[in-house]
Enzyme design. Structure first.
Site, PDB file in Angstrom:
ATOM      1  N   ARG A  48       0.843  -1.195   0.000  1.00  0.00           N
ATOM      2  CA  ARG A  48       0.000   0.000   0.000  1.00  0.00           C
ATOM      3  C   ARG A  48       0.877   1.243   0.000  1.00  0.00           C
ATOM      4  O   ARG A  48       0.549   2.244  -0.640  1.00  0.00           O
ATOM      5  CB  ARG A  48      -0.943   0.015   1.208  1.00  0.00           C
ATOM      6  N   TYR A 101     -15.902  17.760 -15.683  1.00  0.00           N
ATOM      7  CA  TYR A 101     -16.397  16.391 -15.744  1.00  0.00           C
ATOM      8  C   TYR A 101     -17.461  16.168 -14.674  1.00  0.00           C
ATOM      9  O   TYR A 101     -17.318  16.626 -13.541  1.00  0.00           O
ATOM     10  CB  TYR A 101     -15.219  15.430 -15.563  1.00  0.00           C
ATOM     11  N   ASP A 173      -6.299  19.205 -14.841  1.00  0.00           N
ATOM     12  CA  ASP A 173      -6.690  17.881 -15.307  1.00  0.00           C
ATOM     13  C   ASP A 173      -6.278  17.771 -16.777  1.00  0.00           C
ATOM     14  O   ASP A 173      -6.851  18.418 -17.639  1.00  0.00           O
ATOM     15  CB  ASP A 173      -8.200  17.684 -15.153  1.00  0.00           C
ATOM     16  N   LYS A 198      -7.830   6.408 -19.112  1.00  0.00           N
ATOM     17  CA  LYS A 198      -8.107   6.916 -20.445  1.00  0.00           C
ATOM     18  C   LYS A 198      -6.892   6.752 -21.375  1.00  0.00           C
ATOM     19  O   LYS A 198      -6.440   5.649 -21.603  1.00  0.00           O
ATOM     20  CB  LYS A 198      -8.568   8.367 -20.354  1.00  0.00           C
TER      21      LYS A 198
END
Length: 386
Positions: A48, A101, A173, A198
């Site tokens: 982690r 978004y 972004d 993406k």
């Protein structure tokens, strides 16, 4: 993407295996690592916090964006959430685009309602409105350029400089363009975020996000919090992302070429009421494209000139465009913004942002552009007959 960036992407993580000389780096799936002795941990102690495969892709992401370091997260939204929780406290203000978004809008609005911090959605292309928001001394300013879904472009350098003068951290972004076509850190941004789901991965089989910072101290703080709240990316996802990055430049080149051909076709289509793409002189912010982008990207949107029945008929007739959310894969996708990607926004908020009920967003893939245009043409003809 510069020639050096393209080479970095292709060689991402290659030849790093000192044990066996694997050209492609192995996947380190171990969740934990033994200590050399009491109070003597190795470089990695628990996955982690850090993982060799994740380390490799983080180094590449930082190099591609020109940052001091990167943090890979388990989703694009967790990357955004990580940034907001690190830089915002109760009472602090976030300034965000009014046409961002839908998932980002939903997160910001819901956290605002819970009192975690405040948000103000503004048209960042309207400098009077933006200056008024900056006068309220925000702690964080988020930019999307081009915006999702209307492909509006804003002047990143000017807004990031104004944010810094207002005492705010700026974050861009860069999902729609990727490092191939834009590097916001070089334009003055403090942070860059990506939905790696993406273009960076490009094969619609990974969900991941990333935050890249210019300042090494910010990298350390973000890394500490990512481990603290458990949003770091998985080893197998890191491996797949490394694989995707190696073809990023040629994928983007082909998709962008296809997009320009489709834009040219759609300009002649009478069932298209309005077309959105940064290459168009009438597109909002077109004048900034040459200054900060190295291309127009492979995303486009258009308003259908008709009602819901026409829209349904058009979508049903498509064969090469898949009706689905997300973007940036090798396959072409089409989505109905109001009921899919931006369903989390109220009807009033969508109207204020200029998102109409007939707006369709296309993520252009790497298929032959003639096949894609023929598919669209057949769908338009079918819809006009029904």
């Amino acid at each position: 993407m510069t020639r050096k960036q393209a080479t970095i992407a292709v060689h991402s993580g290659l030849n790093d295996d000192e044990q066996y000389g694997c050209v492609v780096p192995p996947i380190y799936l171990s969740s934990t690592y033994n200590f050399l002795d009491f109070k003597q941990p190795r470089m990695h102690d628990y996955s982690r916090r850090s993982n060799p495969t994740r380390d490799a892709v983080q180094r590449v992401l930082a190099e591609l964006e020109g940052g001091a370091g990167a943090i890979l997260t388990n989703t694009g939204m967790s990357a955004i959430h990580l940034v907001t929780m690190v830089f915002l406290k109760p009472g602090d203000l976030l300034v965000a685009p009014h046409d961002c978004y839908g998932g980002s809008y939903r997160l910001f609005e819901s956290m605002n309602k819970r009192g975690a911090w405040r948000v103000k959605f503004v048209d960042q292309g309207n400098y009077v409105e933006l200056e008024a928001a900056l006068a309220e001394h925000p702690k964080l300013v988020l930019l999307e350029s081009p915006s999702n879904p209307l492909l509006r472009v804003v002047d990143i350098a000017v807004i990031c400089n104004a944010a810094r003068n207002a005492g705010a951290v700026s974050v861009v972004d860069n999902t729609f363009l990727s490092p191939v076509l834009q590097n916001p850190l070089a334009l003055g941004a403090d942070l860059v975020i990506h939905s790696c789901t993406k273009y960076l991965n490009g094969h619609s089989d990974v969900v991941a996000g990333a935050v890249i910072a210019k300042d090494p101290d910010l990298v350390k703080e973000l890394m500490w919090w990512a481990n603290n709240i458990g949003v770091t990316g998985a080893a197998f996802d890191s491996y797949l992302l490394l694989r995707g990055l190696r073809t990023l430049a040629p994928r983007m080149a082909t998709a962008q070429y296809n997009a320009l051909a489709i834009v040219e076709y759609l300009q002649q289509q009478p069932l298209v009421k309005k077309l959105y793409h940064p290459s168009l002189p009438e597109n909002v912010g077109h004048e900034y494209v040459a200054r900060q982008q190295r291309g127009f990207g492979a995303m486009l949107s258009f308003e259908l000139n008709g009602d819901e029945m026409l829209l349904r008929s058009f979508l049903k007739a498509l064969q090469f465009f898949t009706l689905a959310e997300s973007l940036g894969g090798v396959e072409s996708l089409i989505s109905h913004t109001a009921t899919m990607t931006h369903a989390g926004m109220s009807e009033e908020a969508r109207a204020a942002a200029g998102i109409s009920e007939t707006l369709l967003r296309i993520s252009v893939g790497i298929e032959d552009h003639k096949d894609l245009i023929a598919d669209l043409d057949n769908a338009f003809r079918t819809a006009s007959r029904d």
